[in-house]
Write a protein that holds these residues in place. Structure first.
Motif, PDB file in Angstrom:
ATOM      1  N   GLU A 138       9.358  14.181  -9.550  1.00 39.75           N
ATOM      2  CA  GLU A 138       9.356  12.802 -10.020  1.00 39.75           C
ATOM      3  C   GLU A 138      10.739  12.164  -9.908  1.00 39.75           C
ATOM      4  OE1 GLU A 138       5.693  12.015 -13.052  1.00 39.75           O
ATOM      5  OE2 GLU A 138       7.630  12.522 -13.947  1.00 39.75           O
ATOM      6  N   GLN A 139      11.778  12.963 -10.075  1.00 36.71           N
ATOM      7  CA  GLN A 139      13.119  12.422  -9.917  1.00 36.71           C
ATOM      8  C   GLN A 139      13.399  12.020  -8.476  1.00 36.71           C
ATOM      9  OE1 GLN A 139      15.592  15.545 -11.514  1.00 36.71           O
ATOM     10  NE2 GLN A 139      15.450  14.781 -13.616  1.00 36.71           N
ATOM     11  N   ALA A 141      10.780  11.501  -5.943  1.00 38.57           N
ATOM     12  CA  ALA A 141       9.753  10.611  -5.394  1.00 38.57           C
ATOM     13  C   ALA A 141       9.420   9.442  -6.309  1.00 38.57           C
ATOM     14  CB  ALA A 141       8.486  11.406  -5.091  1.00 38.57           C
ATOM     15  N   GLY A 142       9.823   9.522  -7.566  1.00 38.39           N
ATOM     16  CA  GLY A 142       9.500   8.465  -8.518  1.00 38.39           C
ATOM     17  C   GLY A 142       8.394   8.890  -9.463  1.00 38.39           C
ATOM     18  N   VAL A 143       8.493   8.432 -10.718  1.00 38.73           N
ATOM     19  CA  VAL A 143       7.475   8.763 -11.715  1.00 38.73           C
ATOM     20  C   VAL A 143       6.154   8.123 -11.305  1.00 38.73           C
ATOM     21  CG1 VAL A 143       6.799   8.533 -14.139  1.00 38.73           C
ATOM     22  CG2 VAL A 143       9.197   8.925 -13.535  1.00 38.73           C
ATOM     23  N   GLY A 144       5.115   8.910 -11.347  1.00 37.97           N
ATOM     24  CA  GLY A 144       3.804   8.413 -10.955  1.00 37.97           C
ATOM     25  C   GLY A 144       3.331   8.960  -9.629  1.00 37.97           C
ATOM     26  N   ASP A 145       4.228   9.540  -8.837  1.00 40.00           N
ATOM     27  CA  ASP A 145       3.817  10.174  -7.585  1.00 40.00           C
ATOM     28  C   ASP A 145       3.134  11.501  -7.929  1.00 40.00           C
ATOM     29  OD1 ASP A 145       4.869  10.127  -4.340  1.00 40.00           O
ATOM     30  OD2 ASP A 145       4.106  12.005  -5.166  1.00 40.00           O
ATOM     31  N   SER A 146       1.865  11.589  -7.583  1.00 39.03           N
ATOM     32  CA  SER A 146       1.058  12.736  -8.019  1.00 39.03           C
ATOM     33  C   SER A 146       0.965  13.853  -6.996  1.00 39.03           C
ATOM     34  CB  SER A 146      -0.359  12.260  -8.370  1.00 39.03           C
ATOM     35  OG  SER A 146      -0.973  11.667  -7.240  1.00 39.03           O
ATOM     36  N   ASN A 147       1.617  13.720  -5.868  1.00 37.34           N
ATOM     37  CA  ASN A 147       1.508  14.732  -4.816  1.00 37.34           C
ATOM     38  C   ASN A 147       2.566  15.814  -5.016  1.00 37.34           C
ATOM     39  OD1 ASN A 147       0.391  15.862  -2.485  1.00 37.34           O
ATOM     40  ND2 ASN A 147       1.934  14.877  -1.180  1.00 37.34           N
ATOM     41  N   VAL A 148       2.398  16.590  -6.088  1.00 40.51           N
ATOM     42  CA  VAL A 148       3.366  17.626  -6.456  1.00 40.51           C
ATOM     43  C   VAL A 148       2.781  18.982  -6.072  1.00 40.51           C
ATOM     44  CG1 VAL A 148       4.860  18.521  -8.269  1.00 40.51           C
ATOM     45  CG2 VAL A 148       4.006  16.166  -8.401  1.00 40.51           C
TER      46      VAL A 148
END
Length: 230
Positions: A138-139, A141-148
């Motif tokens: 998230e740091q 790609a940004g908070v909310g990016d779910s492709n982890v």
């Protein structure tokens, strides 16, 4: 004078005005839409009670209903001592158990619809590793990016740094796969894909709080110090 007399005399037939008491029927579409809305809310409630969480990515329609009708949803959940919380950025609606605000984290509590289960040390450690991976993603790609996504082999190496190497790569991998399967039941990871990777689900941001992780680190430090003292 009858109507026939009026017609014979060339008088127009009186026009009857509609009574003010007549009601206008509600269009069928409006009534049907209202019924469908109620049905959608019931479906969202049932899904939330069954799984404990609604993800926008997995169930977009139910998530949208729960998100838009959160006050009505919480009114239905309140008698059950539940509350629906929303994480709009990550696309989550998830259940919380309503408890006394003065009760501590370690206090005993019970709920007739919830089975409380404590994680083992290995489960908790893997959960901490997964959350660290999630936060790092998230740091970047940004908070909310779910492709982890994270490889199982990477998790094996991370756990070995804490628990040591047993000397058997197959055994270590099987241990991690077993732990992942157990954590999958808590809604934080998926099954491994064909490339040997698991997806970290966004609920982990709320399940593994910084306070819990700090407590885990203290526990690990205490165990290491005890082993060094023997």
């Amino acid at each position: 004078m009858s109507i026939f007399d009026r017609l014979a005399a060339g008088e127009p037939e009186p026009v009857h005005q509609p009574s003010a008491e007549l009601s206008v029927e509600e269009p069928a579409g409006v009534a049907e839409e209202s019924a469908r809305t109620g049905q959608r809310l019931r479906e969202a409630l049932q899904a939330l009670l069954a799984d404990g969480v609604l993800e926008q990515e997995r169930k977009p329609n139910l998530y949208r209903t729960a998100f838009l009708q959160q006050p009505a949803l919480n009114a239905m959940l309140e008698p059950l001592d539940f509350q629906a919380s929303v994480d709009e950025v990550r696309g989550l609606v998830f259940l919380r158990v309503l408890r006394d605000d003065h009760a501590g984290i370690d206090d005993d509590w019970s709920h007739p619809l919830v089975r409380r289960q404590r994680l083992t040390l290995e489960q908790s450690l893997l959960l901490a590793v997964l959350r660290q991976q999630f936060v790092n993603h998230e740091q970047e790609a940004g908070v909310g990016d779910s492709n982890v996504l994270v490889a199982v082999d990477e998790l094996v190496a991370a756990m070995q740094s804490f628990l040591g190497d047993s000397g058997s790569e197959t055994k270590e991998r099987e241990r991690i796969l077993t732990l992942l399967n157990q954590l999958k039941n808590h809604g934080v990871v998926t099954d491994p894909d064909e490339h040997g990777r698991v997806k970290i689900r966004p609920l982990i941001a709320h399940l593994a709080s910084p306070e819990n992780l700090q407590a885990l680190l203290h526990q690990l430090q205490s165990l290491q110090q005890a082993e060094q003292g023997t």
